[in-house]
Write a protein that holds these residues in place. Structure first.
Motif, PDB file in Angstrom:
ATOM      1  N   ALA A 339      -0.676  18.892  22.440  1.00  0.00           N
ATOM      2  CA  ALA A 339       0.649  18.923  21.828  1.00  0.00           C
ATOM      3  C   ALA A 339       1.065  20.380  21.675  1.00  0.00           C
ATOM      4  CB  ALA A 339       0.618  18.233  20.467  1.00  0.00           C
ATOM      5  N   ARG A 340       2.209  20.727  22.205  1.00  0.00           N
ATOM      6  CA  ARG A 340       2.714  22.101  22.130  1.00  0.00           C
ATOM      7  C   ARG A 340       4.220  22.070  21.904  1.00  0.00           C
ATOM      8  NH1 ARG A 340      -1.632  25.026  24.196  1.00  0.00           N
ATOM      9  NH2 ARG A 340      -2.726  24.162  26.018  1.00  0.00           N
ATOM     10  N   GLY A 341       4.704  23.041  21.143  1.00  0.00           N
ATOM     11  CA  GLY A 341       6.132  23.134  20.926  1.00  0.00           C
ATOM     12  C   GLY A 341       6.910  23.375  22.205  1.00  0.00           C
ATOM     13  N   ASP A 342       6.256  23.950  23.216  1.00  0.00           N
ATOM     14  CA  ASP A 342       6.948  24.188  24.485  1.00  0.00           C
ATOM     15  C   ASP A 342       7.383  22.880  25.140  1.00  0.00           C
ATOM     16  OD1 ASP A 342       6.761  26.887  24.297  1.00  0.00           O
ATOM     17  OD2 ASP A 342       5.052  27.100  25.651  1.00  0.00           O
ATOM     18  N   TYR A 343       6.637  21.813  24.881  1.00  0.00           N
ATOM     19  CA  TYR A 343       6.987  20.518  25.466  1.00  0.00           C
ATOM     20  C   TYR A 343       7.897  19.716  24.540  1.00  0.00           C
ATOM     21  CZ  TYR A 343       2.955  21.374  28.523  1.00  0.00           C
ATOM     22  OH  TYR A 343       2.066  21.898  29.419  1.00  0.00           O
ATOM     23  N   ASP A 344       7.487  19.651  23.288  1.00  0.00           N
ATOM     24  CA  ASP A 344       8.169  18.761  22.342  1.00  0.00           C
ATOM     25  C   ASP A 344       7.658  19.114  20.956  1.00  0.00           C
ATOM     26  OD1 ASP A 344       9.610  16.699  21.250  1.00  0.00           O
ATOM     27  OD2 ASP A 344       8.826  15.145  22.561  1.00  0.00           O
ATOM     28  N   TYR A 345       6.882  18.228  20.367  1.00  0.00           N
ATOM     29  CA  TYR A 345       6.302  18.476  19.057  1.00  0.00           C
ATOM     30  C   TYR A 345       4.954  19.184  19.208  1.00  0.00           C
ATOM     31  CZ  TYR A 345       9.782  14.984  17.813  1.00  0.00           C
ATOM     32  OH  TYR A 345      10.951  14.302  17.674  1.00  0.00           O
ATOM     33  N   ASP A 346       4.581  19.970  18.178  1.00  0.00           N
ATOM     34  CA  ASP A 346       3.298  20.667  18.252  1.00  0.00           C
ATOM     35  C   ASP A 346       2.170  19.876  17.602  1.00  0.00           C
ATOM     36  OD1 ASP A 346       3.932  20.913  15.594  1.00  0.00           O
ATOM     37  OD2 ASP A 346       4.062  23.094  15.589  1.00  0.00           O
ATOM     38  N   GLN A 347       2.440  18.627  17.254  1.00  0.00           N
ATOM     39  CA  GLN A 347       1.417  17.747  16.707  1.00  0.00           C
ATOM     40  C   GLN A 347       1.569  16.348  17.298  1.00  0.00           C
ATOM     41  OE1 GLN A 347      -1.119  18.302  14.023  1.00  0.00           O
ATOM     42  NE2 GLN A 347      -0.751  20.344  14.826  1.00  0.00           N
ATOM     43  N   ILE A 348       0.438  15.689  17.523  1.00  0.00           N
ATOM     44  CA  ILE A 348       0.443  14.270  17.862  1.00  0.00           C
ATOM     45  C   ILE A 348       0.438  13.541  16.522  1.00  0.00           C
ATOM     46  CG2 ILE A 348      -0.789  12.414  19.048  1.00  0.00           C
ATOM     47  CD1 ILE A 348      -2.114  14.645  20.761  1.00  0.00           C
ATOM     48  N   ALA A 349       1.596  13.198  16.056  1.00  0.00           N
ATOM     49  CA  ALA A 349       1.784  12.764  14.668  1.00  0.00           C
ATOM     50  C   ALA A 349       1.511  11.276  14.500  1.00  0.00           C
ATOM     51  CB  ALA A 349       3.183  13.117  14.186  1.00  0.00           C
ATOM     52  N   TYR A 350       0.251  10.911  14.567  1.00  0.00           N
ATOM     53  CA  TYR A 350      -0.126   9.513  14.353  1.00  0.00           C
ATOM     54  C   TYR A 350      -1.591   9.445  13.958  1.00  0.00           C
ATOM     55  CZ  TYR A 350      -0.884   4.536  14.947  1.00  0.00           C
ATOM     56  OH  TYR A 350      -1.211   3.229  14.717  1.00  0.00           O
ATOM     57  N   ARG A 351      -1.913   8.471  13.108  1.00  0.00           N
ATOM     58  CA  ARG A 351      -3.294   8.248  12.686  1.00  0.00           C
ATOM     59  C   ARG A 351      -4.005   7.436  13.778  1.00  0.00           C
ATOM     60  NH1 ARG A 351      -4.931   5.961   6.682  1.00  0.00           N
ATOM     61  NH2 ARG A 351      -7.200   6.195   6.854  1.00  0.00           N
ATOM     62  N   ILE A 352      -4.440   8.123  14.800  1.00  0.00           N
ATOM     63  CA  ILE A 352      -4.997   7.468  15.981  1.00  0.00           C
ATOM     64  C   ILE A 352      -6.261   6.676  15.646  1.00  0.00           C
ATOM     65  CG2 ILE A 352      -6.019   7.877  18.252  1.00  0.00           C
ATOM     66  CD1 ILE A 352      -4.174  10.301  18.500  1.00  0.00           C
ATOM     67  N   PHE A 353      -7.094   7.246  14.782  1.00  0.00           N
ATOM     68  CA  PHE A 353      -8.355   6.594  14.413  1.00  0.00           C
ATOM     69  C   PHE A 353      -8.204   6.009  13.002  1.00  0.00           C
ATOM     70  CE2 PHE A 353      -9.278  10.202  17.210  1.00  0.00           C
ATOM     71  CZ  PHE A 353      -9.877   9.530  18.266  1.00  0.00           C
ATOM     72  N   PRO A 354      -8.071   4.691  12.889  1.00  0.00           N
ATOM     73  CA  PRO A 354      -7.791   4.092  11.583  1.00  0.00           C
ATOM     74  C   PRO A 354      -8.861   4.350  10.528  1.00  0.00           C
ATOM     75  CG  PRO A 354      -7.363   2.524  13.354  1.00  0.00           C
ATOM     76  CD  PRO A 354      -8.067   3.686  13.974  1.00  0.00           C
ATOM     77  N   ASN A 355     -10.106   4.616  10.955  1.00  0.00           N
ATOM     78  CA  ASN A 355     -11.179   4.840   9.997  1.00  0.00           C
ATOM     79  C   ASN A 355     -11.231   6.285   9.501  1.00  0.00           C
ATOM     80  OD1 ASN A 355     -11.961   5.590  12.636  1.00  0.00           O
ATOM     81  ND2 ASN A 355     -14.114   5.646  12.032  1.00  0.00           N
ATOM     82  N   LEU A 356     -10.353   7.139  10.007  1.00  0.00           N
ATOM     83  CA  LEU A 356     -10.272   8.516   9.541  1.00  0.00           C
ATOM     84  C   LEU A 356      -8.940   8.742   8.830  1.00  0.00           C
ATOM     85  CD1 LEU A 356     -11.701  10.565  12.580  1.00  0.00           C
ATOM     86  CD2 LEU A 356     -12.894   9.844  10.506  1.00  0.00           C
ATOM     87  N   PRO A 357      -8.889   9.691   7.896  1.00  0.00           N
ATOM     88  CA  PRO A 357      -7.658   9.890   7.129  1.00  0.00           C
ATOM     89  C   PRO A 357      -6.636  10.795   7.792  1.00  0.00           C
ATOM     90  CG  PRO A 357      -9.381  11.300   6.264  1.00  0.00           C
ATOM     91  CD  PRO A 357     -10.011  10.491   7.365  1.00  0.00           C
ATOM     92  N   TYR A 358      -6.949  11.353   8.969  1.00  0.00           N
ATOM     93  CA  TYR A 358      -6.082  12.358   9.562  1.00  0.00           C
ATOM     94  C   TYR A 358      -4.870  11.710  10.227  1.00  0.00           C
ATOM     95  CZ  TYR A 358     -10.707  14.294   9.019  1.00  0.00           C
ATOM     96  OH  TYR A 358     -11.934  14.620   8.513  1.00  0.00           O
ATOM     97  N   ILE A 359      -3.688  12.222   9.897  1.00  0.00           N
ATOM     98  CA  ILE A 359      -2.455  11.606  10.373  1.00  0.00           C
ATOM     99  C   ILE A 359      -1.833  12.360  11.534  1.00  0.00           C
ATOM    100  CG2 ILE A 359      -1.953  10.557   8.141  1.00  0.00           C
ATOM    101  CD1 ILE A 359       0.036  12.840   7.623  1.00  0.00           C
ATOM    102  N   SER A 360      -2.461  13.435  11.980  1.00  0.00           N
ATOM    103  CA  SER A 360      -1.938  14.149  13.137  1.00  0.00           C
ATOM    104  C   SER A 360      -3.063  14.910  13.830  1.00  0.00           C
ATOM    105  CB  SER A 360      -0.820  15.121  12.739  1.00  0.00           C
ATOM    106  OG  SER A 360      -1.320  16.160  11.921  1.00  0.00           O
ATOM    107  N   TYR A 361      -2.853  15.178  15.110  1.00  0.00           N
ATOM    108  CA  TYR A 361      -3.823  15.889  15.930  1.00  0.00           C
ATOM    109  C   TYR A 361      -3.070  16.876  16.819  1.00  0.00           C
ATOM    110  CZ  TYR A 361      -7.096  12.298  14.461  1.00  0.00           C
ATOM    111  OH  TYR A 361      -7.871  11.465  13.694  1.00  0.00           O
ATOM    112  N   THR A 362      -3.746  17.956  17.155  1.00  0.00           N
ATOM    113  CA  THR A 362      -3.171  18.919  18.091  1.00  0.00           C
ATOM    114  C   THR A 362      -3.615  18.615  19.508  1.00  0.00           C
ATOM    115  OG1 THR A 362      -3.175  20.600  16.356  1.00  0.00           O
ATOM    116  CG2 THR A 362      -2.921  21.375  18.610  1.00  0.00           C
TER     117      THR A 362
END
Length: 845
Positions: A339-362
């Motif tokens: 994820a890069r600002g050059d393309y679009d957003y600089d974060q993959i803004a989704y909780r991809i792994f439901p068992n983890l608390p992280y809501i975004s990934y780079t």
């Protein structure tokens, strides 16, 4: 993407500004989202700024400043350099601050959402400025003609050359689709409508980016099978609109999440620039050095993610690279998403792994299962899942189906990517203050940070007497000893035949108190994988403990330098005792055959309904050595049976390897009896025992620590007749032993929230409690002691080690801030010399 509704008029962008009279240097062209236009010497694509000398004289740029902040005119300063008359100069805005390259690199980037760029001369006078609007990828903004006061958009940029291509006074609006991406039961008709009164909508169905030679839209598009539509608006005197991409799944279903990647086919399959192909300039021999898929090339991709309920949860532009080592040669390849600002957003803004608390990934991986690709497709996921409770870093796993330009591309395992952003999320460290080291067959590689501290650490372990108590305490300050032991024990038990030469990773936060920790990574060649479906003694009997400590191993996989650290650590008696006990712990729990077989069952069940289609997709393809892919379901079932076979046979073999290696006389069975488990539990080395009756095997003569842990409202009473008054002691036995632990009601109580008598060691109640993001834990140490502070879940599992070090006399406080924990009740356990204390904590998210 974010520019769907962008329509800008160049005349409205420039504001009034006072410029130095008579200056001939202008900011002539700028690109804030460079994906394919101008590459650095390393093949990277960075933002860039082009300067142009409009005059007839050479200009000395020494001391000129260029900046994206008017109040910091000399944010980046030009070195001694000149610009010839009517000449061009490009500068990469990369944040790398390099003045010894051509083009040079500034210390800032340009926001793709738009910002002003300022150029000042050495006297601090503003020479030129450019209000750069929001730009999508590979669109530039500049003067036309060169040096003129008018600014335009260019869809065919010309860095370090004249702005001679047709300019646009704005950016066209993207077309509107009548139907959203998603799953449909039958054929659909999709209408594409332009938003303006002029221009033509062009579209493609093969993933290519539509241009004026693509199909012009005239009537609704009929979709009868899974297809992607890409469309854009093109009109005279305007830059083309951003491309809109949508995926339509027709009569397609799955129990797994579905990923749709859309990219121009040339990005993957073109001989000159496709990242998925061999290309034309590579060695004809394995591993085909020079092949395109070995290059560190990044290409643009449109990403859509659909959850198991078929709802779209991600829709964004991103970058993609081929990822991995020699498994890049497999027909199905691992993809790394950036994820890069050059393309679009600089974060993959989704909780991809439901068992983890992280809501975004780079960054995230869509993995082909590596060396296990043509066997089970889940070996590494199963093995690393066993280590979830071992305070070891692992990569989360979630299987998915991937479609490429509307074509089914098989099962891909979504995995976290080990990089600085991983440690920021999991450990709360500054991503710019991390050392991450890797070892490959070719030697050590710095992935993040530098190798200075690791080299010093290796020298310390090699040259110091670790049996000296002061030196051992210094060792504890440099490395997380239990984490290291868990790592080595795991790699040895699973018999990773592609280790420790390759796939050996460790990291450290470059902050006070930072310690080296080890990462479980790429275990595809473990658990009997190298036997290729054979179920014989060779599947599970390899002595990987000897291999991991061999001082004269072969160049692959265990050359001497790769075994040196463990050999030096095992020369330390304290480390060796813990190492042997941890081997027993893991064989009693983590690698218990029944436990492992249940885990294999659960992970296998995630993909078994999808395997037939996956095999059909890749049937007839071959691995790098000419072996055909799975012939069918029976082959896959046979490979999964190897996992069960290894699980059921490995433990006694490894036990014998430990006995032989350390010249131990045998093993005994330890039984813990706890008539009141609701009042407390026992820690047997690293194993929390919360049941009323528990048994495990341990090694004769190896001192084994036992700690009784009372629950809130209770206190330790005794060890059922043993002549031990403390709640912790070391058991040294060579015969089967039964230990009884007794707890009583604590008349003092552990929930007193006030500071306790500071003449004695005490663990105070955390504040606030309950807590959300963080909580403060206070403790008092009456005499200088080694203190451990651990957090346990309500079912007795250790979930976090907060402290494991010497503390001086006095009061200490620390902040507990760990986003990995979910809401619930936890117990904070402190042990210092003869003192043990517990506090109940409540986390509410």
């Amino acid at each position: 993407m974010r520019l769907h509704t962008l329509a800008l008029c160049a005349a409205a962008i420039m504001g009034p500004a006072a410029y130095a009279p008579g200056q001939s240097i202008v900011i002539n062209e700028v690109m804030s989202s460079n994906v394919f236009t101008l590459s650095t010497a390393e093949g990277k694509y960075e933002d860039w700024i082009e300067l142009y000398n409009t005059g007839d004289s050479t200009v000395d740029l020494s001391g000129f400043g260029i900046s994206d902040n008017y109040s910091q005119p000399f944010k980046w300063v030009f070195p001694a350099t000149t610009l010839q008359p009517h000449a061009y100069m490009a500068v990469f805005a990369s944040e790398e601050d390099r003045k010894d390259t051509d083009p040079m690199h500034t210390n800032f980037k340009i926001s793709a959402n738009g910002e002003a760029i300022f150029l000042h001369n050495s006297a601090g006078v503003l020479v030129d400025m450019c209000n750069v609007p929001a730009l999508y990828r590979d669109i530039s903004y500049g003067r036309y003609p060169d040096g003129d006061t008018s600014h335009y958009f260019f869809d065919r940029p010309t860095p370090i050359a004249a702005n001679s291509t047709a300019p646009g006074s704005g950016i066209s609006l993207s077309p509107v689709f009548s139907m959203e991406s998603g799953f449909y039961a039958d054929q659909i008709l999709v209408t594409l409508a332009r938003q303006g009164t002029t221009g033509t909508v062009y579209y493609s169905l093969d993933g290519s980016e539509p241009n004026a030679q693509a199909t012009p839209y005239t009537t609704p598009v009929s979709i009868s099978h899974t297809t992607v539509i890409r469309a854009r608006t093109i009109e005279a005197n305007m830059a083309p609109s951003p491309v809109i991409s949508k995926t339509y799944f027709i009569n397609d279903s799955s129990s797994l999440p579905v990923i749709s990647l859309v990219t121009d086919p040339v990005n993957f399959f073109d001989d000159s620039m496709g990242i998925y192909t061999f290309g034309t300039d590579y060695s004809p021999f394995y591993p085909w050095v020079g092949a395109n898929f070995h290059e560190d090339w990044e290409r643009p991709v449109h990403l859509e993610f659909f959850e198991t309920d078929k709802q779209q949860v991600l829709n964004m532009e991103a970058g993609v690279k081929i990822y991995g080592g020699n498994t890049r040669e497999s027909p199905e390849k691992t993809l790394a998403i950036y994820a890069r600002g050059d393309y679009d957003y600089d974060q993959i803004a989704y909780r991809i792994f439901p068992n983890l608390p992280y809501i975004s990934y780079t960054r995230v991986l869509f993995r082909n299962s590596g060396n296990d690709w043509e066997q089970t497709m889940f070996r590494d996921a199963m093995i690393t899942s066993l280590a979830e409770d071992l305070d070891m870093d692992i990569q989360a796993y979630r299987p998915s189906l991937l479609f490429l330009n509307g074509k089914y591309w098989g099962i891909h395992n979504i995995r976290e990517k080990y990089d600085r952003y991983y440690f920021e999320a999991h450990h709360g460290v500054n991503p710019d203050s991390v050392d991450l080291m890797s070892r490959h067959p070719g030697g050590m590689q710095v992935t993040e940070g530098d190798s200075v501290d690791w080299t010093l650490f290796q020298d310390f372990v090699k040259t110091q007497d670790l049996n000296d108590s002061a030196t051992y305490e210094e060792l504890r300050s440099k490395m997380d000893i239990q984490n290291c032991i868990n790592y080595y024990v795991t790699e040895i038990y699973i018999d990773n035949t592609d280790w420790p030469g390759p796939n050996y990773r460790r990291w450290k936060a470059k902050t006070p108190g930072g310690k080296w920790r080890w990462l479980l990574f790429d275990t595809d060649c473990a658990w009997g994988q190298r036997q290729w479906g054979s179920m014989t003694a060779a599947t599970y009997t390899r002595n990987s403990l000897d291999a991991a400590t061999d001082p004269n191993g072969p160049s692959y996989p265990n050359k001497p330098i790769s075994t040196e650290l463990l050999r030096n650590l095992l020369a330390c008696d304290s480390f060796k005792v813990r190492f042997i006990n941890t081997f027993a712990d893991r064989m009693n729990t983590t690698f218990d055959p029944a436990h492992v077989c249940q885990r294999i069952d659960s992970i296998k069940a995630l993909i078994d309904q999808e395997i037939p289609r996956h095999i059909e997709k890749w049937a007839g393809t071959y691995d790098p050595f000419g072996s055909a892919y799975l012939g069918g379901i029976p082959d896959w079932e046979n490979y999964t049976q190897v996992l069960y076979y290894f699980a059921n046979n490995r433990r006694p073999v490894v036990r014998d390897h430990v006995l032989q290696k350390f010249n131990l006389s045998g093993t005994y069975v330890l039984t813990i009896r706890n008539p009141d488990p609701e009042k407390g539990s026992v820690m047997v080395n690293t194993v929390p025992v919360a049941d009323s009756l528990w048994s495990g095997g341990y090694f004769n003569g190896n001192p084994l620590p036992l700690v009784a842990i009372a629950k809130p409202g209770y206190a330790f009473k005794d060890w059922g007749g043993l002549d031990v008054s403390a709640n912790s002691f070391y058991l040294t036995s060579s015969a089967d032993t039964t230990i009884r632990v007794n707890f009583i009601i604590d008349s003092i109580g552990v929930e007193n929230n006030g500071p306790r008598d500071t003449r004695t060691t005490i663990l105070e109640q955390n504040r606030p409690n309950p807590f959300n993001a963080s909580t403060m834990i206070g403790l008092y140490v009456a005499t200088a002691s080694h203190v451990t502070l651990r957090v346990f879940s309500i079912d007795g599992k250790m979930v976090l080690q907060v402290l494991d070090q010497n503390l001086p006399k006095g009061r200490h406080s620390l902040t507990l801030q760990n986003s990995r924990l979910s809401s619930g009740i936890y117990y904070c356990h402190m042990h210092a010399e003869t003192y043990t204390g517990i506090r109940r904590m409540m986390l509410i998210k």
